[in-house]
Design a protein around this motif. Structure first.
Motif, PDB file in Angstrom:
ATOM      1  N   ARG B 222       3.908  -5.986  25.461  1.00 34.09           N
ATOM      2  CA  ARG B 222       4.274  -4.816  26.281  1.00 34.09           C
ATOM      3  C   ARG B 222       3.134  -3.810  26.241  1.00 34.09           C
ATOM      4  N   GLU B 223       2.804  -3.311  27.455  1.00 32.22           N
ATOM      5  CA  GLU B 223       1.785  -2.259  27.509  1.00 32.22           C
ATOM      6  C   GLU B 223       2.544  -0.944  27.636  1.00 32.22           C
ATOM      7  N   ASN B 224       2.438  -0.108  26.643  1.00 30.19           N
ATOM      8  CA  ASN B 224       3.341   1.048  26.544  1.00 30.19           C
ATOM      9  C   ASN B 224       3.025   2.159  27.534  1.00 30.19           C
ATOM     10  N   ILE B 225       1.787   2.283  28.019  1.00 31.13           N
ATOM     11  CA  ILE B 225       1.464   3.383  28.954  1.00 31.13           C
ATOM     12  C   ILE B 225       2.027   3.069  30.340  1.00 31.13           C
ATOM     13  N   SER B 226       1.789   1.808  30.814  1.00 40.06           N
ATOM     14  CA  SER B 226       2.300   1.451  32.146  1.00 40.06           C
ATOM     15  C   SER B 226       3.731   0.929  32.086  1.00 40.06           C
ATOM     16  N   GLY B 227       4.173   0.463  30.915  1.00 40.68           N
ATOM     17  CA  GLY B 227       5.500  -0.115  30.757  1.00 40.68           C
ATOM     18  C   GLY B 227       5.554  -1.577  31.181  1.00 40.68           C
ATOM     19  N   ASP B 228       4.408  -2.188  31.511  1.00 37.58           N
ATOM     20  CA  ASP B 228       4.394  -3.599  31.913  1.00 37.58           C
ATOM     21  C   ASP B 228       4.749  -4.486  30.719  1.00 37.58           C
ATOM     22  N   GLU B 229       5.539  -5.546  31.001  1.00 39.64           N
ATOM     23  CA  GLU B 229       5.926  -6.472  29.943  1.00 39.64           C
ATOM     24  C   GLU B 229       5.575  -7.890  30.341  1.00 39.64           C
ATOM     25  N   PHE B 230       5.122  -8.675  29.405  1.00 38.24           N
ATOM     26  CA  PHE B 230       4.748 -10.066  29.699  1.00 38.24           C
ATOM     27  C   PHE B 230       5.330 -10.963  28.623  1.00 38.24           C
ATOM     28  N   ALA B 231       6.070 -11.993  29.049  1.00 38.59           N
ATOM     29  CA  ALA B 231       6.608 -12.970  28.084  1.00 38.59           C
ATOM     30  C   ALA B 231       5.465 -13.915  27.697  1.00 38.59           C
ATOM     31  N   TRP B 232       5.408 -14.242  26.401  1.00 34.79           N
ATOM     32  CA  TRP B 232       4.275 -15.086  25.937  1.00 34.79           C
ATOM     33  C   TRP B 232       4.818 -16.183  25.019  1.00 34.79           C
ATOM     34  N   GLU B 233       4.700 -17.410  25.517  1.00 33.21           N
ATOM     35  CA  GLU B 233       5.066 -18.552  24.660  1.00 33.21           C
ATOM     36  C   GLU B 233       3.778 -18.967  23.937  1.00 33.21           C
ATOM     37  N   TYR B 234       3.653 -18.395  22.776  1.00 32.93           N
ATOM     38  CA  TYR B 234       2.338 -18.503  22.115  1.00 32.93           C
ATOM     39  C   TYR B 234       1.994 -19.907  21.654  1.00 32.93           C
ATOM     40  N   ASP B 235       3.007 -20.779  21.545  1.00 33.10           N
ATOM     41  CA  ASP B 235       2.698 -22.157  21.156  1.00 33.10           C
ATOM     42  C   ASP B 235       1.901 -22.868  22.241  1.00 33.10           C
ATOM     43  N   LYS B 236       1.987 -22.341  23.479  1.00 35.86           N
ATOM     44  CA  LYS B 236       1.293 -23.000  24.595  1.00 35.86           C
ATOM     45  C   LYS B 236      -0.139 -22.505  24.783  1.00 35.86           C
ATOM     46  N   GLY B 237      -0.554 -21.511  24.041  1.00 41.15           N
ATOM     47  CA  GLY B 237      -1.943 -21.037  24.152  1.00 41.15           C
ATOM     48  C   GLY B 237      -2.047 -19.530  24.123  1.00 41.15           C
ATOM     49  N   SER B 238      -3.212 -19.027  24.468  1.00 43.25           N
ATOM     50  CA  SER B 238      -3.444 -17.589  24.379  1.00 43.25           C
ATOM     51  C   SER B 238      -2.831 -16.847  25.563  1.00 43.25           C
ATOM     52  N   LEU B 239      -2.733 -15.529  25.452  1.00 46.35           N
ATOM     53  CA  LEU B 239      -2.213 -14.702  26.539  1.00 46.35           C
ATOM     54  C   LEU B 239      -3.407 -14.140  27.308  1.00 46.35           C
ATOM     55  N   ASP B 240      -3.700 -14.766  28.462  1.00 52.74           N
ATOM     56  CA  ASP B 240      -4.851 -14.359  29.267  1.00 52.74           C
ATOM     57  C   ASP B 240      -4.341 -13.858  30.607  1.00 52.74           C
ATOM     58  N   LEU B 241      -4.309 -12.529  30.766  1.00 49.74           N
ATOM     59  CA  LEU B 241      -3.759 -11.922  31.978  1.00 49.74           C
ATOM     60  C   LEU B 241      -4.853 -11.679  33.018  1.00 49.74           C
ATOM     61  N   GLY B 242      -6.044 -12.132  32.741  1.00 47.03           N
ATOM     62  CA  GLY B 242      -7.137 -11.986  33.699  1.00 47.03           C
ATOM     63  C   GLY B 242      -8.071 -10.836  33.347  1.00 47.03           C
ATOM     64  N   PHE B 243      -9.041 -10.598  34.250  1.00 42.89           N
ATOM     65  CA  PHE B 243     -10.039  -9.575  34.028  1.00 42.89           C
ATOM     66  C   PHE B 243      -9.413  -8.200  33.897  1.00 42.89           C
ATOM     67  N   GLY B 244      -9.873  -7.390  33.013  1.00 44.70           N
ATOM     68  CA  GLY B 244      -9.334  -6.034  32.844  1.00 44.70           C
ATOM     69  C   GLY B 244      -8.268  -5.982  31.779  1.00 44.70           C
ATOM     70  N   TYR B 245      -7.889  -7.128  31.214  1.00 45.54           N
ATOM     71  CA  TYR B 245      -6.881  -7.164  30.156  1.00 45.54           C
ATOM     72  C   TYR B 245      -7.485  -7.835  28.920  1.00 45.54           C
ATOM     73  N   PRO B 246      -7.066  -7.402  27.742  1.00 44.02           N
ATOM     74  CA  PRO B 246      -7.510  -8.125  26.545  1.00 44.02           C
ATOM     75  C   PRO B 246      -6.864  -9.516  26.503  1.00 44.02           C
ATOM     76  N   VAL B 247      -7.556 -10.458  25.965  1.00 41.75           N
ATOM     77  CA  VAL B 247      -6.984 -11.801  25.770  1.00 41.75           C
ATOM     78  C   VAL B 247      -6.531 -11.886  24.321  1.00 41.75           C
ATOM     79  N   PHE B 248      -5.218 -12.171  24.157  1.00 37.55           N
ATOM     80  CA  PHE B 248      -4.657 -12.283  22.800  1.00 37.55           C
ATOM     81  C   PHE B 248      -4.483 -13.750  22.435  1.00 37.55           C
ATOM     82  N   GLU B 249      -4.618 -14.039  21.161  1.00 38.94           N
ATOM     83  CA  GLU B 249      -4.280 -15.383  20.693  1.00 38.94           C
ATOM     84  C   GLU B 249      -3.687 -15.297  19.290  1.00 38.94           C
ATOM     85  N   ILE B 250      -3.004 -16.369  18.936  1.00 38.40           N
ATOM     86  CA  ILE B 250      -2.279 -16.385  17.663  1.00 38.40           C
ATOM     87  C   ILE B 250      -3.096 -17.119  16.602  1.00 38.40           C
TER      88      ILE B 250
END
Lengths: 232, 537
Positions: B222-250
């Motif tokens: 969840r991005e708290n300033i904009s309130g955007d939420e993204f479901a992430w099934e982390y077993d399937k890989g990293s969370l890559d929302l594209g350019f302009g967003y940080p890429v998270f991984e477990i």
């Protein structure tokens, strides 16, 4: 001075030596004759400053004379000639020297001091080490072979110096007042040891001494006076 | 083997029986050892500086630079032509420029290097520069977890600036801090697993990310300033929302993530700077409206030898072309050769000449050693000057030895007479004193070499101590940055022939000088009349 049929090991003929004192020339020895038979002893007596030590130095070829001839075991040398390295090599085997002030090397222990003379003659080997120990035992300082000279008494130091002088089985031992720094009793003991050792080793002895009784114990005596030797 | 008696007696006079060492021997050996140690260490450090500057220069500009002798349009085929030559490992084209940077009220005029992102790091170690320049934000309740930027971040609107330029302009690249607070205050929550930021591009905006686990293999980002939420099934890989967003991984730990495990990240966007070129300033003088070029900071780098290029900027070649208003320009190439070519200055020059002939002498290929010859001549001059200054140290030790041995000769006059009386040759008696000088010199040189190896081994600790002593803790950072003591590479004698020759030269010098110091006492001893010596009181 010598019996016919005996070999002369050390001989000096017509030795002369003078020293320059300022502009004056002081004649210490003039035409001195001396001879020493194999395995015999000769004492030289004389007043202080009469030239006894100078005579020994000339006999040992440590000083150049003004005239005369010296013979070491038949090898003749002019007293006026410069020292040669051949003489040095010969000296290690032919002559042993004992001085009043012992002159032991303070950095070496007793055994090393005795073996130093063997080193100068090209050693030491196991034989010379055994001989050094045997001589030290004979001189009564066998137990002190690891001691350094500073830990020894005067008598002990002179005994070590005698052992050192005899290590290379020299033909002649020149002793310059060997008891001069010792009390009468110790001096007597050291002199007995010296005479006995020379006899056992078949080494001729030239002894410079002030002591009348030590002088008498030699096979022959000469008195040095006014630059000349006189029978004692 | 029988030891010659002069050597035996020399040794015994230095190291008497029943005593480990005479006081004179100890002082003389310490004197020689310190002299040798100082001479070797100073020269070794000078060589260390030379090696460091050499490596820095090679890192900054490669083994050589190819410079066109006239404007050369068809440069794009040249890298391939050169790479086909044996011994050429990499060729990187570059553009240089001088630009004016502005950020708010702060300005900088850095030295600008334009590179191609695809091959810009083949000669210059840009990754290592960026790593050196990386400074982490400090927070009591968090940890800067910004990933290290790479040359891939370089774009026409993204530049890297040197630490000095960044400090002057007060700018930073994008960064991200993991915040420890509330039930996520533990650095390792229940699971001991971690959420990592795998990539942070220069276009990210300031944001607060919260990643909360449900304990069943997925989580919500969840991005708290904009309130955007993204479901992430982390077993399937990293969370890559594209350019302009940080890429998270477990990064999984020993136990799985539990329901309620939460990770907070505070993202700070990259600063922008405005850039003016000389061409733009000329246009502005002619009353033309020229907006500055706006670029983002993609990373901060630090090149070695910052003393020479304090403020610098690395951009793409296209960016520099754009600022210069030239298309298809190339100021030259940075060249990297194989070790066999680069190791030897002669073969390096020969290879450069071979390339010049290959390019019909339209290009000058200048090796690093020629381009910076003046600098190394200066260092060589300093080294020679140090030797000239230090040689008297050795001579002073020699004088001390000569005086001490001369005193020994006077003290041992009667022993000298006795040695001759016992059959020692006068030359051999003299040798006793000469050999004492030799033994002192040899042992002193060996101890000095050993000390020098210790100094080299502990050089960093030693330098820190010395710098701390001279300039204190506060000045240490500046000195360390400028001289780079921490990375000063000094070779042990077994590692380099140059170092071995330094050790040998000074050791032999000490042995030689000490032996010569023993000659005068030896001569005096050999000249003594044995009868006079025995009479001496």
């Amino acid at each position: 001075m010598s019996d016919p049929g005996h070999t002369i090991v050390l001989e000096a003929r017509g030795l002369a030596k003078s020293f320059q004192l300022g502009e004056a020339s002081v004649e210490v020895l003039s035409c001195v004759d001396i001879s020493l038979e194999e395995s015999s002893s000769l004492s030289i007596q004389g007043e202080s400053g009469c030239g006894k030590t100078t005579l020994l130095n000339l006999l040992a070829r440590l000083e150049i004379g003004d005239a005369g001839e010296i013979s070491w075991g038949g090898r003749k040398m002019m007293a006026t000639d410069s020292f040669s390295s051949t003489e040095s090599i010969l000296r290690t085997r032919f002559l042993g020297v004992v001085y009043q002030a012992y002159y032991l090397i303070p950095e070496l222990n007793v055994l090393e001091n005795v073996l130093m003379a063997a080193r100068l003659a090209g050693g030491p080997d196991q034989d010379s080490t055994d001989r050094a120990r045997s001589l030290l035992s004979k001189m009564g300082v066998g137990q002190k072979e690891k001691q350094v000279p500073s830990k020894l008494s005067g008598g002990e130091r002179q005994r070590v110096a005698i052992a050192r002088a005899l290590i290379n089985t020299p033909k002649v031992l020149l002793a310059d007042e060997p008891t001069g720094n010792l009390d009468e009793r110790t001096g007597g003991q050291v002199m007995d040891l010296l005479l006995n050792a020379c006899e056992e080793e078949n080494t001729g002895l030239v002894l410079v001494t002030h002591n009348e009784s030590f002088a008498r114990s030699a096979d022959s005596r000469v008195i040095l006076s006014e630059g000349k030797t006189h029978p004692g | 083997m029988k030891v010659p008696w002069p050597l035996y007696l020399a040794w015994k006079q230095l190291f008497p029986s029943q005593r480990k060492m005479s006081f004179f021997s100890l002082l003389a050996i310490v004197g020689v050892a310190l002299g040798v140690n100082v001479m070797i260490v100073v020269i070794a450090f000078m060589q260390g500086f030379q090696n460091k500057f050499r490596n820095d220069i090679i890192n900054n500009q490669g083994h050589a630079r190819a410079v066109p002798l006239a404007r050369y349009a068809g440069w794009k085929e040249i890298p391939k032509l050169m790479l086909d030559t044996e011994g050429v490992k990499a060729v990187t084209p570059y553009l240089h420029a001088q630009l004016l940077l502005q950020s708010g009220n702060y300005h900088s005029i850095p030295f600008v290097i334009g590179l191609r992102p695809e091959d810009g790091d083949e000669v210059l170690p840009i990754g290592a520069f960026l790593e050196r320049g990386m400074t982490r934000l400090r927070a009591d309740d968090g940890e800067d977890v910004t990933p290290l930027p790479t040359i891939d971040a370089l774009e026409d609107e993204v530049v890297f600036v040197s630490t000095q330029a960044a400090n002057r302009l007060r700018v930073r690249p994008a960064s991200v801090v993991q915040v420890f607070e509330g039930n996520s205050s533990q650095r390792n929550p229940a699971s001991s697993g971690r959420v990592r930021v795998a990539r942070l591009d220069p276009y990210v905006e300031t944001a607060e990310w919260e990643i909360q686990f449900d304990g069943q293999g997925s989580c919500v980002a969840r991005e708290n300033i904009s309130g955007d939420e993204f479901a992430w099934e982390y077993d399937k890989g990293s969370l890559d929302l594209g350019f302009g967003y940080p890429v998270f991984e477990i990064s999984k730990g020993a136990t799985p993530f539990a329901a309620g495990d939460r990770f907070l990240f505070q993202v700070f966007k990259a600063n922008k700077i405005e850039i003016y070129s000389p061409r733009m300033i000329e246009q502005a003088k002619a009353d033309e409206m020229v907006p500055p070029k706006e670029v983002r900071i993609g990373g901060i780098f630090e090149m070695p030898s910052q003393g020479f290029q304090m403020e610098a900027l690395i951009g793409t070649m296209r960016f520099v072309e754009d600022m210069r208003g030239e298309e298809g320009a190339c100021d030259g190439f940075y060249l990297k050769f194989s070790d066999s070519v680069a190791r030897n200055e002669g073969s390096l020059r020969a290879k450069c000449r071979e390339l010049e002939l290959l390019l019909d002498e339209d290009w000058a290929i200048v090796p690093w050693s020629v381009e910076n010859a003046w600098f190394f001549e200066l260092l060589q001059f300093e080294e020679t000057l140090m030797i000239v200054i230090m040689v008297p140290i050795g001579l002073v030790a020699a004088f001390a030895i000569a005086i001490a041995l001369m005193t020994t000769v006077l003290r041992k006059i009667r022993e000298i007479g006795l040695l001759v009386a016992m059959g020692g040759r006068r030359v051999s008696v003299g040798m006793v004193f000469c050999l004492q000088g030799f033994v002192i010199g040899t042992i002193g040189a060996l101890v000095g070499c050993g000390l020098a190896i210790l100094f080299i081994h502990y050089r960093d600790a030693l330098m820190t101590f010395i710098v701390d002593l001279i300039v204190g803790q506060e000045g240490q950072v500046g000195v360390t940055q400028f001289y780079d003591f921490q990375s000063l590479s000094i070779a042990y004698p077994w590692e380099s022939p140059e170092s071995m020759s330094t050790f040998l030269v000074f050791a032999l010098f000490a042995i030689g000088v000490s032996t010569i110091a023993g000659l005068l006492p030896a001569w005096r001893a050999a000249r003594l009349n044995p009868a006079d010596a025995l009479r001496n009181e």
